[in-house]
Design a protein around this motif. Structure first.
Motif, short mmCIF file in Angstrom:
data_model
loop_
_atom_site.label_atom_id
_atom_site.label_comp_id
_atom_site.label_asym_id
_atom_site.label_seq_id
_atom_site.Cartn_x
_atom_site.Cartn_y
_atom_site.Cartn_z
N VAL A 42 0.80 -1.07 0.06
CA VAL A 42 0.11 0.07 -0.07
C VAL A 42 0.80 1.18 0.13
CG1 VAL A 42 -1.96 -1.14 1.33
CG2 VAL A 42 -0.17 -0.03 2.61
N THR A 43 0.15 2.40 -0.51
CA THR A 43 0.98 3.60 -0.33
C THR A 43 1.38 4.04 1.06
OG1 THR A 43 -1.13 4.87 -0.16
CG2 THR A 43 0.00 4.45 -2.51
N ALA A 44 2.48 4.53 1.51
CA ALA A 44 2.83 4.83 2.75
C ALA A 44 1.91 6.03 3.44
CB ALA A 44 4.32 5.21 2.71
N ASP A 45 1.30 6.88 2.36
CA ASP A 45 0.64 7.93 2.89
C ASP A 45 -0.94 7.65 2.93
OD1 ASP A 45 0.46 8.38 0.28
OD2 ASP A 45 1.27 10.29 0.09
N GLY A 46 -1.33 6.69 2.36
CA GLY A 46 -2.62 6.47 2.51
C GLY A 46 -3.46 6.86 0.87
#
Length: 311
Positions: free
Chosen positions: A276-280
């Motif tokens: 997943v993306t680290a920042d959501g």
């Protein structure tokens, strides 16, 4: 997993048992990992560091596998709508692949539990199909690979779910992200010709994505493909990479840039697969399997008149 720090609103849901495959009826032996979960032949192959130029007979098998992969993609994509679970999409992919005498390549590869990857919203890649219903305004990436007659055909596409009418502004941002990811793939493909360096494709991708304020994932790359699911060359999607090799007619490989709304950084869920993306922020991706020709490129998984619009 109460102590795990989720990066976005998505959460894993129930995963159904791995779908079975018959013991007989295949056009050729199954990949070794279909039974063992470990791609021993792939990891031991000299093609992990040697670029393969395929014969006309091998290319014919690649075209057949890629054509089936495209047909499976179009069938699964046609079922996307709010309320449908990604597990239901997996069922369609699995059944259609087997009915055509092929094996769903992701199934049991390094133990992966399903027959395709479904990556929703902030999931970058390798999402596991589960019981979560798709919602209006979601984006979902389908990563489909089939093994037909001993050769793999690999492609993925991101689709918008529903109309997005409940939050039009968010929907437009999603579509802009998807458009940029597709353009990144097309720009990289435009550079593919005999003599071109694999390392130069990442510059075209990152320059375009960064220019629109997006991040390009560096943790995953395109790859060679054929009788092996993954082999040389590596095809990074970012600038100033150190990929080795130049293109020659008969080479087959994938380009599959992953473009994020924010940071390029990723994080794995506790399942060990879901990136997943680290920042959501949301992520979009497009991929084709292609062959280098004497004059340029043959896109083996190209879209047809039956292919569903992305949004």
């Amino acid at each position: 997993m109460p102590e795990f720090k989720w990066t976005g609103p998505l959460r894993p849901m129930k995963v159904s048992p791995k779908r079975s495959v018959p013991k007989i009826g295949w056009l050729c032996p199954l990949p070794d990992y279909a039974r063992t979960g470990w791609p021993e032949a792939e990891f031991a192959s000299s093609l992990q560091h040697k670029l393969e130029v395929k014969t006309p007979e091998q290319l014919a098998k690649m075209r057949a596998a890629c054509s089936l992969g495209r047909a499976v993609m179009d069938a699964v994509a046609a079922a996307i709508k709010p309320g449908v679970t990604t597990d239901q999409l997996d069922r369609i992919c699995h059944a259609m692949t087997l009915m055509n005498g092929a094996y769903p390549s992701p199934r049991n590869y390094m133990g992966f539990p399903k027959s395709l990857c479904t990556s929703v919203n902030e999931v970058v890649c390798h999402g596991i199909p589960d019981a979560r219903p798709l919602e209006d305004g979601d984006i979902v990436n389908l990563d489909i690979t089939v093994c037909l007659d001993g050769y793999h055909g690999d492609l993925n596409e991101t689709y918008f779910v529903g109309t997005g009418s409940s939050d039009p502004e968010r929907a437009e941002r999603a579509k802009a992200l998807m458009k940029c990811a597709l353009e990144c793939l097309e720009l990289a493909m435009a550079r593919c010709t005999p003599g071109a360096r694999f390392r130069d494709l990442g510059e075209a991708i990152q320059t375009h994505a960064n220019g629109r304020g997006y991040g390009v994932v560096k943790d995953f790359c395109g790859h060679g493909i054929g009788a092996l699911f993954h082999c040389a060359p590596n095809v990074p999607h970012y600038a100033k990479n150190k990929a080795v090799g130049v293109m020659k007619p008969g080479m087959t490989f994938t380009i599959e840039p992953m473009v994020n709304e924010g940071t390029h950084r990723t994080k794995h869920w506790p399942d060990g697969w879901t990136a997943v993306t680290a920042d959501g922020g949301r992520s979009a991706q497009y991929e084709h399997t292609m062959a280098v020709t004497e004059t340029g490129l043959d896109v083996l998984t190209k879209r047809t008149a039956n292919s569903r619009p992305f949004y």
